[in-house]
Design a protein around this motif. Sequence first.
Motif, PDB file in Angstrom:
ATOM      1  N   MET A   1      34.984  65.548  -8.238  1.00  0.00           N
ATOM      2  CA  MET A   1      34.932  66.914  -7.659  1.00  0.00           C
ATOM      3  C   MET A   1      33.887  66.952  -6.538  1.00  0.00           C
ATOM      4  SD  MET A   1      35.478  70.428  -8.439  1.00  0.00           S
ATOM      5  CE  MET A   1      34.614  71.923  -8.035  1.00  0.00           C
ATOM      6  N   GLY A   2      34.317  67.405  -5.385  1.00  0.00           N
ATOM      7  CA  GLY A   2      33.418  67.443  -4.239  1.00  0.00           C
ATOM      8  C   GLY A   2      32.411  68.584  -4.346  1.00  0.00           C
ATOM      9  N   LEU A   3      31.431  68.546  -3.450  1.00  0.00           N
ATOM     10  CA  LEU A   3      30.372  69.560  -3.488  1.00  0.00           C
ATOM     11  C   LEU A   3      30.895  70.912  -3.007  1.00  0.00           C
ATOM     12  CD1 LEU A   3      27.237  69.965  -3.884  1.00  0.00           C
ATOM     13  CD2 LEU A   3      27.058  69.644  -1.410  1.00  0.00           C
ATOM     14  N   THR A   4      30.540  71.949  -3.775  1.00  0.00           N
ATOM     15  CA  THR A   4      30.805  73.315  -3.303  1.00  0.00           C
ATOM     16  C   THR A   4      29.457  73.992  -3.100  1.00  0.00           C
ATOM     17  OG1 THR A   4      30.898  74.197  -5.547  1.00  0.00           O
ATOM     18  CG2 THR A   4      33.007  73.529  -4.568  1.00  0.00           C
ATOM     19  N   TRP A   5      29.457  74.943  -2.201  1.00  0.00           N
ATOM     20  CA  TRP A   5      28.216  75.709  -1.949  1.00  0.00           C
ATOM     21  C   TRP A   5      28.613  77.172  -1.821  1.00  0.00           C
ATOM     22  CZ3 TRP A   5      23.798  73.887  -3.156  1.00  0.00           C
ATOM     23  CH2 TRP A   5      22.627  74.512  -2.753  1.00  0.00           C
ATOM     24  N   GLY A   6      28.007  78.008  -2.637  1.00  0.00           N
ATOM     25  CA  GLY A   6      28.399  79.421  -2.637  1.00  0.00           C
ATOM     26  C   GLY A   6      29.879  79.565  -2.983  1.00  0.00           C
ATOM     27  N   GLY A   7      30.392  78.624  -3.759  1.00  0.00           N
ATOM     28  CA  GLY A   7      31.800  78.681  -4.169  1.00  0.00           C
ATOM     29  C   GLY A   7      32.763  78.115  -3.129  1.00  0.00           C
ATOM     30  N   ALA A   8      32.230  77.675  -1.983  1.00  0.00           N
ATOM     31  CA  ALA A   8      33.117  77.152  -0.924  1.00  0.00           C
ATOM     32  C   ALA A   8      33.072  75.625  -0.925  1.00  0.00           C
ATOM     33  CB  ALA A   8      32.681  77.690   0.427  1.00  0.00           C
ATOM     34  N   ASN A 329      26.358  62.622  -0.900  1.00  0.00           N
ATOM     35  CA  ASN A 329      27.663  62.519  -0.257  1.00  0.00           C
ATOM     36  C   ASN A 329      28.496  63.683  -0.797  1.00  0.00           C
ATOM     37  OD1 ASN A 329      30.249  61.930   0.534  1.00  0.00           O
ATOM     38  ND2 ASN A 329      30.290  59.848  -0.302  1.00  0.00           N
ATOM     39  N   ILE A 330      29.007  64.546   0.064  1.00  0.00           N
ATOM     40  CA  ILE A 330      29.671  65.759  -0.450  1.00  0.00           C
ATOM     41  C   ILE A 330      30.932  65.433  -1.260  1.00  0.00           C
ATOM     42  CG2 ILE A 330      28.777  67.311   1.334  1.00  0.00           C
ATOM     43  CD1 ILE A 330      31.655  67.229   2.543  1.00  0.00           C
ATOM     44  N   ASP A 331      31.510  64.248  -1.059  1.00  0.00           N
ATOM     45  CA  ASP A 331      32.719  63.919  -1.819  1.00  0.00           C
ATOM     46  C   ASP A 331      32.399  63.423  -3.226  1.00  0.00           C
ATOM     47  OD1 ASP A 331      34.448  64.696   0.150  1.00  0.00           O
ATOM     48  OD2 ASP A 331      34.351  62.746   1.165  1.00  0.00           O
ATOM     49  N   GLU A 332      31.183  62.961  -3.444  1.00  0.00           N
ATOM     50  CA  GLU A 332      30.784  62.523  -4.792  1.00  0.00           C
ATOM     51  C   GLU A 332      29.296  62.819  -4.994  1.00  0.00           C
ATOM     52  OE1 GLU A 332      31.429  58.342  -5.265  1.00  0.00           O
ATOM     53  OE2 GLU A 332      30.787  57.874  -3.246  1.00  0.00           O
ATOM     54  N   PRO A 333      28.985  64.112  -5.153  1.00  0.00           N
ATOM     55  CA  PRO A 333      27.577  64.521  -5.184  1.00  0.00           C
ATOM     56  C   PRO A 333      26.792  63.971  -6.368  1.00  0.00           C
ATOM     57  CG  PRO A 333      29.038  66.381  -5.679  1.00  0.00           C
ATOM     58  CD  PRO A 333      29.909  65.270  -5.243  1.00  0.00           C
ATOM     59  N   HIS A 334      27.502  63.520  -7.418  1.00  0.00           N
ATOM     60  CA  HIS A 334      26.757  63.033  -8.592  1.00  0.00           C
ATOM     61  C   HIS A 334      26.769  61.514  -8.703  1.00  0.00           C
ATOM     62  CE1 HIS A 334      26.353  67.159  -9.701  1.00  0.00           C
ATOM     63  NE2 HIS A 334      27.673  67.321  -9.640  1.00  0.00           N
ATOM     64  N   ALA A 335      27.260  60.835  -7.660  1.00  0.00           N
ATOM     65  CA  ALA A 335      27.361  59.367  -7.723  1.00  0.00           C
ATOM     66  C   ALA A 335      25.977  58.725  -7.761  1.00  0.00           C
ATOM     67  CB  ALA A 335      28.131  58.866  -6.510  1.00  0.00           C
ATOM     68  N   LYS A 336      25.924  57.574  -8.423  1.00  0.00           N
ATOM     69  CA  LYS A 336      24.636  56.854  -8.549  1.00  0.00           C
ATOM     70  C   LYS A 336      24.274  56.201  -7.207  1.00  0.00           C
ATOM     71  CE  LYS A 336      24.004  55.768 -13.344  1.00  0.00           C
ATOM     72  NZ  LYS A 336      24.569  57.018 -13.724  1.00  0.00           N
ATOM     73  N   PRO A 337      22.976  56.048  -6.950  1.00  0.00           N
ATOM     74  CA  PRO A 337      22.574  55.376  -5.703  1.00  0.00           C
ATOM     75  C   PRO A 337      23.105  53.946  -5.670  1.00  0.00           C
ATOM     76  CG  PRO A 337      20.670  56.312  -6.836  1.00  0.00           C
ATOM     77  CD  PRO A 337      21.835  56.492  -7.745  1.00  0.00           C
ATOM     78  N   TYR A 338      23.478  53.500  -4.497  1.00  0.00           N
ATOM     79  CA  TYR A 338      24.009  52.154  -4.308  1.00  0.00           C
ATOM     80  C   TYR A 338      22.873  51.251  -3.844  1.00  0.00           C
ATOM     81  CZ  TYR A 338      26.703  48.377  -2.179  1.00  0.00           C
ATOM     82  OH  TYR A 338      27.215  47.167  -1.838  1.00  0.00           O
ATOM     83  N   ASN A 339      22.733  50.122  -4.512  1.00  0.00           N
ATOM     84  CA  ASN A 339      21.673  49.191  -4.132  1.00  0.00           C
ATOM     85  C   ASN A 339      22.214  48.153  -3.186  1.00  0.00           C
ATOM     86  OD1 ASN A 339      19.178  49.771  -5.047  1.00  0.00           O
ATOM     87  ND2 ASN A 339      19.549  48.942  -7.106  1.00  0.00           N
ATOM     88  N   ARG A 340      21.900  48.255  -1.932  1.00  0.00           N
ATOM     89  CA  ARG A 340      22.369  47.236  -0.988  1.00  0.00           C
ATOM     90  C   ARG A 340      21.529  45.984  -1.198  1.00  0.00           C
ATOM     91  NH1 ARG A 340      25.711  49.806   3.050  1.00  0.00           N
ATOM     92  NH2 ARG A 340      25.775  51.950   2.382  1.00  0.00           N
ATOM     93  N   GLU A 341      22.188  44.865  -1.363  1.00  0.00           N
ATOM     94  CA  GLU A 341      21.494  43.641  -1.761  1.00  0.00           C
ATOM     95  C   GLU A 341      20.345  43.300  -0.811  1.00  0.00           C
ATOM     96  OE1 GLU A 341      23.140  39.403  -2.617  1.00  0.00           O
ATOM     97  OE2 GLU A 341      24.509  40.950  -3.389  1.00  0.00           O
ATOM     98  N   GLY A 342      19.188  43.079  -1.379  1.00  0.00           N
ATOM     99  CA  GLY A 342      18.054  42.636  -0.566  1.00  0.00           C
ATOM    100  C   GLY A 342      17.403  43.763   0.223  1.00  0.00           C
ATOM    101  N   ASN A 343      18.048  44.904   0.261  1.00  0.00           N
ATOM    102  CA  ASN A 343      17.466  45.993   1.046  1.00  0.00           C
ATOM    103  C   ASN A 343      16.694  46.933   0.142  1.00  0.00           C
ATOM    104  OD1 ASN A 343      18.393  44.977   3.347  1.00  0.00           O
ATOM    105  ND2 ASN A 343      19.922  46.538   3.762  1.00  0.00           N
TER     106      ASN A 343
END
Length: 424
Positions: A1-8, A329-343
């Motif tokens: 479910m994507g992010l909504t703000w004020g119901g929008a 990310n508004i398309d996946e507001p609850h997604a876990k942070p992505y660890n870019r290798e070595g970064n």
Amino acid sequence: MGLTWGGADCRKLAETFGTPLYVYDAGIIKARCRELRTTFLERWPNTSVHYAGKAFLTRATARLIADEGLGLDVVSGGEMYTAFSADFPPERIEFNGNAKSREELDMAVRSGVGRIIVDHADEIPVIEHLAEKYGRVQNILIRVAPGVDAHTHKAIATGQTDSKFGFPAGGKMLTDAISSAQQCGHINLTGLHFHVGSQLFDNQDYVMAVNKTLELVKALKDEQGFITHELNMGGGFGAVISPDVPAMRSEFYTDIMMKTLIEGCERLGLEVPHVILEPGRWIVSEAGITLYRVENIKELSGVTYIAVNGGMADNPRIALYGAEYVGVNIDEPHAKPYNREGNTRVSVVGKCCESGDVLIEDAKLPYLKAGDIIALYNSGAYTFSMASNYNCLPRPAVVFVENGDARLVVERQSMEELIRGQYL
Ligand SMILES: Cc1ncc(COP(=O)(O)O)c(C=O)c1O
């Protein structure tokens, strides 16, 4: 479910209005106004709240604040003009600021603003002259710097005695200004004003400021016969950085301020003055998000840059005083942070030509790609109002959303507007 703000739906908002985009949940702004009403105005008699327009002022904001029954604190002719254009009642406006021009003072007195907060002795004869000219008696308060070094970034601390704002408490500069105002036939000096700083999470800063100011109030009464009928205690309530962090409650500040004031007045034999507060950030910051499109991603050793289509031109707070934001990310507001290798670090950066053009220094974001849309939470204060056209970037649009409905309240600046008034 994507992010909504004020119901929008935020994706729909981005598609309809473009990015970058300031989006405000008007329901949250109203809820903050109502919280102040129930926990402060109705609880403590003889009090007022003036929203500090510098945090975020548009015609629609002024109208909303007027409808919610609050007053408005303005600091320039432009803010006054904006408020008047939304039919804001002038008697509920106060005019603050440390370098008011003659023209601005003329506009204020002519329009009948309720109060002018005097920051320099030179304002007094000008106000007297203008009030006489327009056949008015102008209410004024005098701003003092109570000598409190508030716990915040030095760029937004204003209560220390060497501040550029106000009169140092307890000096001849202040007593002379009071005498001068008292001799004016068209000025009604109602009291004092202080504002110790912004983004305060410690209510002890207010306790210190109230206690120090009451000592001053007592001394001014005893030595000069000056009675403080009104005391403006400024704004500064803290705003948290994401909806996951519990918001600061207004009574965390107001209860202790009022108790300290009432006890202090009792102790010193003073009448409790009419109290005015001027919160800005706390009313609008958490109501606002900013939507940005990711333009590209640059992976270097040790750092990944996520470059978006806005930056310090629409939000200079990070560059100015290290403000912190949380992005999703508004398309996946609850997604876990992505660890870019070595970064070790992921930075969200803007498109302006400064290395300091950073929106989030160390972001916890999921895997992103160009075209994704990021929302910066709690970016409703001092962003639109501080926006510039650096790099000739047009200022983003502003949308109010409430119960799922969105309405455009400020159009995106056009290229034509960017060069309007310029000649070859
Ligand atoms: C005199 C005065 N009042 C009120 C405010 C509003 O502060 P905040 O937005 O932190 O509540 C400010 C902020 O700079 C200020 O200078």
